[in-house]
Design a protein around this motif. Structure first.
Motif, short mmCIF file in Angstrom:
data_model
loop_
_atom_site.label_atom_id
_atom_site.label_comp_id
_atom_site.label_asym_id
_atom_site.label_seq_id
_atom_site.Cartn_x
_atom_site.Cartn_y
_atom_site.Cartn_z
N ARG A 128 4.66 -9.70 1.59
CA ARG A 128 4.41 -10.65 0.52
C ARG A 128 5.54 -11.67 0.39
O ARG A 128 6.69 -11.37 0.71
N GLN B 278 10.44 -2.11 -9.76
CA GLN B 278 9.29 -2.39 -10.63
C GLN B 278 8.79 -1.15 -11.35
O GLN B 278 8.74 -0.06 -10.79
N SER B 279 8.45 -1.34 -12.61
CA SER B 279 7.76 -0.29 -13.37
C SER B 279 6.59 -0.95 -14.07
O SER B 279 6.73 -1.49 -15.17
N GLY B 280 5.45 -0.94 -13.44
CA GLY B 280 4.27 -1.58 -14.02
C GLY B 280 4.46 -3.08 -14.12
O GLY B 280 4.77 -3.75 -13.14
N PRO C 281 7.35 -1.66 0.16
CA PRO C 281 8.21 -1.07 -0.84
C PRO C 281 9.04 0.06 -0.26
O PRO C 281 8.54 0.88 0.51
N ALA D 233 -4.06 -2.69 -11.23
CA ALA D 233 -2.67 -2.55 -11.67
C ALA D 233 -1.94 -3.84 -11.35
O ALA D 233 -2.41 -4.65 -10.54
N PRO D 234 -0.79 -4.06 -11.98
CA PRO D 234 -0.01 -5.26 -11.68
C PRO D 234 0.32 -5.36 -10.19
O PRO D 234 0.43 -4.34 -9.50
N ILE D 235 0.47 -6.56 -9.74
CA ILE D 235 0.79 -6.80 -8.33
C ILE D 235 2.15 -6.16 -7.98
O ILE D 235 3.06 -6.16 -8.79
N SER D 236 2.21 -5.58 -6.79
CA SER D 236 3.44 -4.90 -6.38
C SER D 236 4.49 -5.90 -5.90
O SER D 236 4.24 -6.70 -4.99
N ASP E 216 7.87 -4.56 -5.89
CA ASP E 216 9.00 -3.66 -5.72
C ASP E 216 9.60 -3.79 -4.32
O ASP E 216 8.86 -3.90 -3.34
#
Lengths: 436, 166
Positions: free
Chosen positions: B133, B72-74, B160, B35-38, B40
């Motif tokens: 991060r 973030q959403s995806g 998050p 999945a895309p990197i978080s 959020d």
């Protein structure tokens, strides 16, 4: 964060007014009130009010004030989940044997598996790497396989079908769906919290097992004593009702402390309550009015404030949303219809059952709210799932009338052993039995 | 009775047991997906206040108290200042790179003393190896090469928001 009492009461006033008006309007169109109230919540959020009148929205619902609104809403949902658990009677399932077992299990597995397959497509697009695929897929599965037990009961009461074969199988299957769905959700929440708290999963599991044993073998016996007292005196004293509330909140606190969620404890407390019809109705009457008329609209509004349809923008996002609605409907409606048809139900009646099982309503919003809180789903996916909950709940009444017109349901009575399947009149003004 | 039971067992096997086996397969194959990197959450911004303040509409970002709130959403995300006036800011994630466009609201423009037709562009790279991060990138004004660009760093405040907790 200081409490601005004026703002809070203003919010309550606006929410109650909008929910009442929307609920009444939807009832005029033959929809359950809850659909209108869910819709009202969306209207009050960024999807409409925040979009057309951002200044008014910012004045009415400043972010700093939402904590208090959320607290009241969550208390409402805790009591609501207790009432849902209270309404579930495992004995109903036994009455219908194979038909209800197959229908209920297929109505869970079909949408669950289809949702997991859909998750393969959506995970790289709508999730992020802080969520594992397993959690994402299991959450999507449990969110899609849930049935709004209370809305279903409400529709059955309104159409006088509660005691029909269709009604009793639907109620029994929905009860199994909800219990299963909440068990799976408990697993996901426990996994998610354990992963971020450093506590061993076995500590959580051991605690939950111990809690369940105490509830089933200790608290349940105490509650049986309360039912006896009710039968002896024709009611419960305020002290006993207060003790019931204390047990409810104590149970909710235990599951929260164990790393699950307040709502699991509330649901468990309701599920272990004695199931005598008079006693259940008595307890429902005591707790239902304030919960359904005051506190649940706050939850709808709070959910609406978190729902931003504007996040679903562009044809790609709307395609995801359409896919979610399609898969949820095919899995739940299709799966339930097929299973009940295989167990001997006429095809139109089976489709009617599938339609009822496809109703998600408030239960879906409760589950989605948890999913957004623990960040298993993103805000955009949350909004898409809210749209799915609204669409599937909205379609229930017209589809049921189309599949099962009165001539089919009442023209040829379909009795079940010892029960009369003919239309049961609804008492005037009866809007009870957990009408959310 | 035996006939009914046999049919029930067949139906149950086909409609319940087999799909559950399939579910196990789906869960296993899904583990290979990425999945895309978080990103959020709340990111504390570190910039040179003077250079950022000199950028048209950049005054709001020069405040040392200001953080970026990413929802973030995806692959997509919305971006806001926290605390600060609303912006119409959104972006996309491509691998470890974030690209966003920030259109200041009227309130932002008024507070920063800049015109309405400025658009800030952001490009940054996430370092996924360190926790919390961190983000390194540049901000510049679209269509204004003379305005120059400002480098920035940002560190995520915590995992998050309320992850796994309430």
């Amino acid at each position: 964060m200081s409490l601005d009492l004026f703002k809070l009461v203003l919010q309550l006033t606006v929410i109650l007014a909008v929910c009442r008006v929307a609920g009444s309007l939807f009832r005029k169109f033959g929809q359950p009130r809850v659909v209108g109230e869910m819709f009202a919540g969306i209207l009050l959020g960024p999807s409409l009010l925040g979009w057309v009148a951002p200044a008014l929205s910012a004045y009415l619902f400043p972010p700093a004030s939402l904590g208090f609104l959320n607290a009241l809403a969550q208390i409402g949902v805790v009591v609501f989940m207790f009432l849902v658990g209270l309404g579930i009677n495992p004995a109903e399932l036994k009455k219908h044997g194979h038909a209800a077992v197959l229908t209920s299990h297929v109505s869970i597995t079909a949408p669950f598996v289809l949702a997991a397959i859909l998750a393969l497509y959506l995970y790289p697009r709508l999730s992020d790497d802080s969520v594992s695929f397993t959690s994402f897929a299991l959450f999507m599965g449990s969110a899609m396989s849930v049935t709004a037990f209370p809305v279903l009961a409400r529709i059955l009461i309104e159409r006088g079908l509660l005691k029909s074969r269709l009604g009793t199988v639907a109620i029994a299957s929905a009860a199994v769906d909800d219990v299963t769905g909440w068990c799976i959700l408990a697993y996901i929440v426990a996994l998610s919290r354990v992963a971020h708290s450093g506590t061993s999963i076995w500590t959580t599991v051991g605690g939950i097992v111990l809690f369940a044993l105490i509830m089933i073998y200790g608290v349940k016996n105490f509650l049986v004593g309360m039912e006896d007292s009710y039968h002896k005196w024709g009611g419960l004293s305020e002290n006993r009702l207060a003790v019931m509330l204390l047990l409810l909140f104590g149970s909710a606190l235990c599951t929260e402390w164990l790393g699950l969620h307040l709502l699991f404890g509330a649901f468990m407390m309701g599920a272990i309550m004695p199931k005598g019809e008079k006693f259940v109705n008595y307890v429902l009457e005591r707790f239902e009015t304030v919960t359904v008329t005051l506190l649940l609209p706050l939850f709808f509004a709070f959910t609406g404030l978190r729902t931003n349809i504007g996040l679903v923008k562009g044809h790609e996002m709307w395609m995801y949303c359409g896919l979610i609605v399609l898969i949820a409907t095919v899995g739940k409606l299709g799966g339930s219809t097929l299973a009940s048809w295989l167990t001997g139900m006429p095809v139109r009646e089976a489709a009617g059952l599938g339609t009822l099982m496809n109703t998600r309503g408030l239960m879906e919003l409760v589950i989605l709210d948890i999913g957004l809180d623990i960040k298993v789903i993103s805000p955009a996916l949350f909004s898409m799932m809210v749209v799915m909950a609204l669409v599937t709940t909205f379609m229930a009444t017209p589809l049921l009338s189309w599949f099962c017109p009165d001539r089919i349901l009442y023209g040829t009575p379909l009795p079940i052993a010892g029960e009369d399947a003919v239309r049961r009149p609804v008492a005037a003004g009866a809007e009870s039995r957990i009408s959310a | 009775m035996a006939h009914i039971n046999r049919n029930f067992v067949i139906a149950y096997t086909l409609l319940v047991a087999l799909p559950l086996v399939g579910l196990v397969g789906v869960l296993r194959s899904g583990r290979k997906l990425t999945a895309p990197i978080s990103v959020d959450g709340l990111w504390q911004l570190h910039v040179d206040p003077e250079r950022m303040g000199a950028l048209p509409c950049g005054k709001m970002l020069a405040d040392t108290e200001t953080a970026l709130l990413i929802s973030q959403s995806g692959r997509n995300f919305a971006l806001n200042l926290s605390p600060g006036p609303k912006s119409n800011a959104s972006g996309v994630i491509d691998g470890n790179t974030l690209k966003a466009s920030i259109v200041p609201s009227a309130e932002w423009s008024a507070q920063a003393g800049c015109g309405n037709n400025h658009e800030l562009l952001l490009m940054a790279t996430v370092d996924p190896r360190v926790e919390p991060r961190s983000l390194t990138g540049v901000l510049w004004v679209n269509g204004c090469p003379a305005c120059g660009s400002v480098e920035f760093r940002a560190a995520r405040q915590a995992p998050p928001l309320r992850k796994g907790t309430r």
